[in-house]
Enzyme design. Structure first.
Site, PDB file in Angstrom:
ATOM      1  CE  LYS A  80      -4.512   1.033   0.361  1.00 15.98           C
ATOM      2  NZ  LYS A  80      -5.629   0.332  -0.286  1.00 15.98           N
ATOM      3  N   GLY A 180     -21.444   6.442   4.175  1.00 15.38           N
ATOM      4  CA  GLY A 180     -20.500   6.764   3.110  1.00 15.38           C
ATOM      5  C   GLY A 180     -21.007   6.297   1.766  1.00 15.38           C
ATOM      6  CB  VAL A 181     -23.386   7.286  -0.595  1.00 18.66           C
ATOM      7  CG1 VAL A 181     -24.274   6.370   0.230  1.00 18.66           C
ATOM      8  CG2 VAL A 181     -23.609   8.749  -0.209  1.00 18.66           C
ATOM      9  N   GLY A 182     -19.728   7.361  -1.326  1.00 22.81           N
ATOM     10  CA  GLY A 182     -18.784   7.819  -2.328  1.00 22.81           C
ATOM     11  C   GLY A 182     -18.527   6.749  -3.361  1.00 22.81           C
ATOM     12  CE  LYS A 183     -12.129   6.858  -5.958  1.00 26.87           C
ATOM     13  NZ  LYS A 183     -10.727   6.375  -5.960  1.00 26.87           N
ATOM     14  CB  VAL A 184     -17.250   1.437  -2.182  1.00 28.33           C
ATOM     15  CG1 VAL A 184     -17.890   0.087  -1.880  1.00 28.33           C
ATOM     16  CG2 VAL A 184     -15.812   1.243  -2.671  1.00 28.33           C
ATOM     17  N   GLY A 185     -19.842   3.124  -1.848  1.00 29.57           N
ATOM     18  CA  GLY A 185     -21.186   3.158  -1.294  1.00 29.57           C
ATOM     19  C   GLY A 185     -22.266   3.416  -2.323  1.00 29.57           C
TER      20      GLY A 185
END
Length: 360
Positions: A80, A180-185
């Site tokens: 990472k 969290g409703v960004g990239k994945v959500g």
């Protein structure tokens, strides 16, 4: 710097500090294990408060990637990277290309990809300086947005958790809270709405919330994670940054299942036990959110990237999650410990094969 943030307090193989003053690059690459192959993991671009915070994060994230890749059945180790700075103001072509040169300098021990604050077009820029990049844009033969299969894998893990908890993998009618409703959500919301689950969400980004409600009018919004946790949920899905499962959150949860896309969800080592004692089925994050790494790892196939092949492999997260939950019940350990045991077993069993000499 505290001992817990010391490089030598962790069993990592290699940590590389990357500094290019002219471009402003300050980055750290962590390689936890290459027992199964070169480390693969994304690059996080984030305004850490201190360098110690950045080091602690990259050490935890790279270890998580080793376990994630092992559990996903990939012949890849755990790596990472973090870039210290605000991606909105500090990201530049020069910085990304300088970072790419540092990745190249490790000679294939680490492959980078997208993470918080970095996107597929950024990988295209980095690739101008190194060949050890995945998660590139479709136009450049890459997998594109890896959050697509990350969300798909979380959805499969959620279905497996439902099957383990309620004897039925169906999520229709279940109340699912997503933090969290960004990239994945946002992709996870779509899968759940399509199955007629009831969905309630929260996010610090009002634009992200507006985009969700515009696309899915049935989704309900609450104003904070605290308010979300207080809802009568069947499933809680942490999909933002790590350490979402604090003692206070666990104490307040009514949900019987916790399954989300965020990395390093447990606030401390004892959190998994708290969840277990409360009768909550916790699907270990690195088990269920492996769809993204499966997606970008497929770029390394000699035949080139195939979304269909990657999605078929990500479907297996259902079986992997169920196996972890069943192992936890059988061995009377937490699901986090069961997942660790399963990953460590594969690293031992397969990793030892590298000790068998093969002539060049």
């Amino acid at each position: 710097m505290s001992d817990s943030s010391s490089v030598f307090a962790h069993p990592h193989e290699q940590v590389v500090f990357c500094h290019d003053p002219a471009s402003g690059l300050k980055a750290i690459i962590g390689l936890y294990s290459t027992a199964l192959g070169p480390g693969l993991g994304g690059t996080r671009f984030y305004p850490y408060a201190t360098e110690a915070d950045a080091l602690a994060d990259v050490l935890a994230l790279s270890q998580g990637m080793a376990y994630k890749n092992a559990l996903a059945g990939l012949d890849l180790g755990g790596g990472k990277a973090v870039i210290i700075g605000d991606p909105q103001t500090d990201k530049s072509e020069a910085l990304l290309r300088a970072y790419g040169r540092f990745v190249e300098s490790i000679h294939g021990r680490y492959f980078t990809a997208c993470d918080v604050g970095t996107f597929s077009p950024d990988m295209d820029v980095i690739a101008r300086e190194t060949s050890y990049v995945t998660g590139r844009t479709v136009e450049h033969g890459g997998a594109g947005d890896s959050s697509v299969l990350t969300a798909f894998g979380v959805y499969q893990g959620m279905r497996a958790s439902a099957a383990h908890t309620w004897g039925d993998a169906a999520l229709a009618g279940r109340m699912v809270g997503i933090a969290g409703v960004g990239k994945v959500g946002r992709h996870l919301v779509r899968h759940l709405v399509e199955e007629d689950a009831q969905v309630v969400v929260t996010d610090v980004d009002t634009a992200a919330l507006e985009a969700i409600t515009a696309t899915h009018p049935s989704v309900r919004v609450v104003d904070s994670t605290q308010a979300l946790v207080a809802e009568q949920l069947d499933v809680f899905a942490p999909c933002a940054l790590g350490h979402a499962l604090s003692d206070a959150v666990v104490a307040a949860l009514s949900a019987q299942v916790v399954c989300g896309g965020a990395n390093n969800q447990l606030a401390h080592d004892g959190t998994a036990k708290l969840l277990s004692e409360k009768g909550i089925t916790y699907a270990p994050d690195y088990c269920v959110n492996a769809g993204g790494v499966i997606q970008v790892a497929d770029e390394l196939d000699p035949s080139g990237f195939s979304f269909e092949r990657a999605q078929a492999r990500a479907t297996g997260i259902f079986d992997t999650t169920l196996a972890v939950l069943e192992r936890a019940a059988s061995e009377q350990v937490t699901t986090a410990e069961a997942a660790d045991r399963q990953a460590e077993q594969r690293m031992r069993d397969v990793g030892r094969l590298r000790g068998i000499h093969l002539p060049a």
